[in-house]
Write a protein that holds these residues in place. Structure first.
Motif, PDB file in Angstrom:
ATOM      1  N   VAL A 148       0.854  -1.186   0.000  1.00 49.62           N
ATOM      2  CA  VAL A 148       0.000   0.000   0.000  1.00 49.62           C
ATOM      3  C   VAL A 148       0.889   1.235   0.000  1.00 49.62           C
ATOM      4  CG1 VAL A 148      -1.838   1.258   1.179  1.00 49.62           C
ATOM      5  CG2 VAL A 148      -1.788  -1.244   1.270  1.00 49.62           C
ATOM      6  N   ARG A 149       0.684   2.099  -0.986  1.00 50.05           N
ATOM      7  CA  ARG A 149       1.574   3.247  -1.179  1.00 50.05           C
ATOM      8  C   ARG A 149       0.781   4.542  -1.312  1.00 50.05           C
ATOM      9  NH1 ARG A 149       4.296   6.467  -4.679  1.00 50.05           N
ATOM     10  NH2 ARG A 149       6.564   6.650  -4.359  1.00 50.05           N
ATOM     11  N   ASN A 150       1.346   5.607  -0.777  1.00 47.72           N
ATOM     12  CA  ASN A 150       0.769   6.944  -0.894  1.00 47.72           C
ATOM     13  C   ASN A 150       1.701   7.825  -1.725  1.00 47.72           C
ATOM     14  OD1 ASN A 150       0.913   9.903   0.495  1.00 47.72           O
ATOM     15  ND2 ASN A 150      -1.203   9.184   0.380  1.00 47.72           N
ATOM     16  N   PRO A 151       1.142   8.704  -2.586  1.00 50.29           N
ATOM     17  CA  PRO A 151       1.993   9.541  -3.440  1.00 50.29           C
ATOM     18  C   PRO A 151       2.975  10.421  -2.675  1.00 50.29           C
ATOM     19  CG  PRO A 151      -0.279   9.609  -4.201  1.00 50.29           C
ATOM     20  CD  PRO A 151      -0.291   8.889  -2.880  1.00 50.29           C
ATOM     21  N   LEU A 152       2.599  10.864  -1.470  1.00 50.48           N
ATOM     22  CA  LEU A 152       3.457  11.754  -0.689  1.00 50.48           C
ATOM     23  C   LEU A 152       4.399  11.005   0.246  1.00 50.48           C
ATOM     24  CD1 LEU A 152       1.122  14.705   0.384  1.00 50.48           C
ATOM     25  CD2 LEU A 152       2.916  14.720  -1.339  1.00 50.48           C
ATOM     26  N   PHE A 153       3.867   9.988   0.920  1.00 52.39           N
ATOM     27  CA  PHE A 153       4.619   9.333   1.994  1.00 52.39           C
ATOM     28  C   PHE A 153       5.253   8.007   1.589  1.00 52.39           C
ATOM     29  CE2 PHE A 153       1.326  11.931   4.064  1.00 52.39           C
ATOM     30  CZ  PHE A 153       2.141  12.767   4.808  1.00 52.39           C
ATOM     31  N   GLY A 154       5.066   7.613   0.345  1.00 51.88           N
ATOM     32  CA  GLY A 154       5.645   6.352  -0.096  1.00 51.88           C
ATOM     33  C   GLY A 154       4.903   5.161   0.466  1.00 51.88           C
ATOM     34  N   THR A 155       5.610   4.082   0.730  1.00 51.12           N
ATOM     35  CA  THR A 155       4.983   2.861   1.242  1.00 51.12           C
ATOM     36  C   THR A 155       4.403   3.098   2.633  1.00 51.12           C
ATOM     37  OG1 THR A 155       6.483   1.430   0.000  1.00 51.12           O
ATOM     38  CG2 THR A 155       5.361   0.453   1.893  1.00 51.12           C
ATOM     39  N   LEU A 156       3.100   2.851   2.774  1.00 55.68           N
ATOM     40  CA  LEU A 156       2.447   2.968   4.076  1.00 55.68           C
ATOM     41  C   LEU A 156       2.602   1.675   4.864  1.00 55.68           C
ATOM     42  CD1 LEU A 156      -0.846   4.796   3.045  1.00 55.68           C
ATOM     43  CD2 LEU A 156       1.301   5.799   3.871  1.00 55.68           C
ATOM     44  N   PHE A 157       2.331   0.567   4.224  1.00 47.75           N
ATOM     45  CA  PHE A 157       2.653  -0.729   4.819  1.00 47.75           C
ATOM     46  C   PHE A 157       2.638  -1.798   3.730  1.00 47.75           C
ATOM     47  CE2 PHE A 157      -1.959  -0.882   5.030  1.00 47.75           C
ATOM     48  CZ  PHE A 157      -2.282  -2.213   4.895  1.00 47.75           C
ATOM     49  N   ALA A 158       3.315  -2.891   4.040  1.00 54.91           N
ATOM     50  CA  ALA A 158       3.401  -4.002   3.104  1.00 54.91           C
ATOM     51  C   ALA A 158       3.576  -5.284   3.901  1.00 54.91           C
ATOM     52  CB  ALA A 158       4.578  -3.801   2.157  1.00 54.91           C
ATOM     53  N   TYR A 159       3.073  -6.376   3.346  1.00 57.73           N
ATOM     54  CA  TYR A 159       3.353  -7.667   3.969  1.00 57.73           C
ATOM     55  C   TYR A 159       3.352  -8.761   2.912  1.00 57.73           C
ATOM     56  CZ  TYR A 159      -1.839  -8.227   4.287  1.00 57.73           C
ATOM     57  OH  TYR A 159      -3.188  -8.305   4.031  1.00 57.73           O
ATOM     58  N   LYS A 160       4.065  -9.836   3.231  1.00 61.17           N
ATOM     59  CA  LYS A 160       4.126 -10.989   2.344  1.00 61.17           C
ATOM     60  C   LYS A 160       4.289 -12.237   3.195  1.00 61.17           C
ATOM     61  CE  LYS A 160       9.134 -10.596   1.625  1.00 61.17           C
ATOM     62  NZ  LYS A 160      10.221 -10.492   0.610  1.00 61.17           N
ATOM     63  N   GLY A 161       3.655 -13.317   2.748  1.00 58.93           N
ATOM     64  CA  GLY A 161       3.738 -14.559   3.495  1.00 58.93           C
ATOM     65  C   GLY A 161       2.932 -15.652   2.839  1.00 58.93           C
ATOM     66  N   SER A 162       2.593 -16.661   3.616  1.00 63.49           N
ATOM     67  CA  SER A 162       1.864 -17.816   3.081  1.00 63.49           C
ATOM     68  C   SER A 162       0.894 -18.353   4.117  1.00 63.49           C
ATOM     69  CB  SER A 162       2.853 -18.912   2.665  1.00 63.49           C
ATOM     70  OG  SER A 162       3.608 -19.361   3.773  1.00 63.49           O
ATOM     71  N   PHE A 163      -0.093 -19.114   3.636  1.00 65.98           N
ATOM     72  CA  PHE A 163      -1.073 -19.707   4.543  1.00 65.98           C
ATOM     73  C   PHE A 163      -1.740 -20.896   3.866  1.00 65.98           C
ATOM     74  CE2 PHE A 163      -3.166 -16.386   2.120  1.00 65.98           C
ATOM     75  CZ  PHE A 163      -4.400 -16.925   1.769  1.00 65.98           C
ATOM     76  N   THR A 164      -2.293 -21.767   4.677  1.00 71.13           N
ATOM     77  CA  THR A 164      -3.125 -22.863   4.199  1.00 71.13           C
ATOM     78  C   THR A 164      -4.528 -22.629   4.731  1.00 71.13           C
ATOM     79  OG1 THR A 164      -2.569 -24.230   6.123  1.00 71.13           O
ATOM     80  CG2 THR A 164      -1.202 -24.495   4.148  1.00 71.13           C
ATOM     81  N   GLY A 165      -5.522 -23.311   4.158  1.00 74.02           N
ATOM     82  CA  GLY A 165      -6.874 -23.036   4.604  1.00 74.02           C
ATOM     83  C   GLY A 165      -7.874 -24.093   4.232  1.00 74.02           C
ATOM     84  N   THR A 166      -9.067 -23.944   4.793  1.00 76.57           N
ATOM     85  CA  THR A 166     -10.176 -24.862   4.560  1.00 76.57           C
ATOM     86  C   THR A 166     -11.423 -24.072   4.204  1.00 76.57           C
ATOM     87  OG1 THR A 166      -9.301 -26.448   6.164  1.00 76.57           O
ATOM     88  CG2 THR A 166     -11.617 -26.658   5.576  1.00 76.57           C
ATOM     89  N   ARG A 167     -12.113 -24.521   3.161  1.00 77.28           N
ATOM     90  CA  ARG A 167     -13.368 -23.895   2.752  1.00 77.28           C
ATOM     91  C   ARG A 167     -14.518 -24.807   3.147  1.00 77.28           C
ATOM     92  NH1 ARG A 167     -16.819 -24.248  -1.621  1.00 77.28           N
ATOM     93  NH2 ARG A 167     -17.797 -22.308  -2.296  1.00 77.28           N
TER      94      ARG A 167
END
Length: 214
Positions: free
Chosen positions: A184-203
């Motif tokens: 997530v990036r803002n034109p003035l302040f640059g990157t506001l926050f970022a994350y990366k990872g993995s997960f498993t799940g059940t539907r």
């Protein structure tokens, strides 16, 4: 009935990896619950992170950053006052026992034929979304116009105040898990926050049956 993601992607929905097709077929009584870890949560200057403290109670933003953060995601479907299906996105990050949230609801705008994303509880920020599938079957989601939802109206935000989001969700065949990247990036302040990872799940579907999506 087609999910809002099937409506947004049309015929290209079939290009998604089969595991992502199941994951995003969120309609009726379907529920998806996933758990994993974020390799890294980063971004935001000291001033930006100080302001994000204000979003904690609204389950919208949080100032904490770190590595190897336990993560849980819960998607369910409900209907709004107009009877339209709404998909809940409840995300929880566990910073050594301190739980932080990043929650939203998504719905289909039939007039503009696009998905609307409302962040926070109650909703404090709205955004329209653009979706596409890449040649490897990953889902790409990006924000477009943004606004403040007040008294049933949309108060447009100037682009200089946007938190432009780019999300990529894919399926890792080798590790048998979903992978997620958010920036997530803002034109003035640059990157506001970022994350990366993995997960498993059940539907789980409305009949009470379940399907392991890992």
């Amino acid at each position: 009935m087609k999910s809002i993601y099937e409506q947004a992607l049309g015929d290209t929905y079939q290009l998604l990896h089969p595991k992502l097709q199941e994951r995003y077929r969120l309609t009726g009584d379907a529920v998806f619950t996933g758990a994993g870890r974020m390799e890294e949560i980063s971004g935001g200057s000291f001033a930006v992170r100080a302001m994000m403290v204000l979003g904690i109670r609204a389950r919208l933003f949080f100032p904490e950053r770190g590595r190897n953060i336990p993560f849980v995601i819960h998607n369910k479907v409900s209907r709004d006052a107009k009877g339209q299906e709404t998909v809940h996105w409840d995300r929880t990050f566990d910073f050594r026992g301190k739980k932080r949230h990043f929650d939203a609801v998504m719905k289909w705008d039939s007039e503009e034929e696009q998905i609307l994303d409302l962040f926070g509880k109650p909703a404090l920020l709205g955004s329209s979304l653009s979706l596409h599938v890449d040649d490897k079957g990953a889902m790409h989601i990006s924000s477009r116009s943004q606004w403040l939802p007040l008294f049933g109206m949309r108060i447009p935000l100037p682009r200089v105040f946007h938190g432009a989001a780019q999300i990529v969700e894919s399926y890792d065949e080798e590790r048998q898990c979903f992978r997620i990247r958010v920036h997530v990036r803002n034109p003035l302040f640059g990157t506001l926050f970022a994350y990366k990872g993995s997960f498993t799940g059940t539907r789980k579907d409305g009949s009470g049956g379940s399907r392991d999506e890992t």
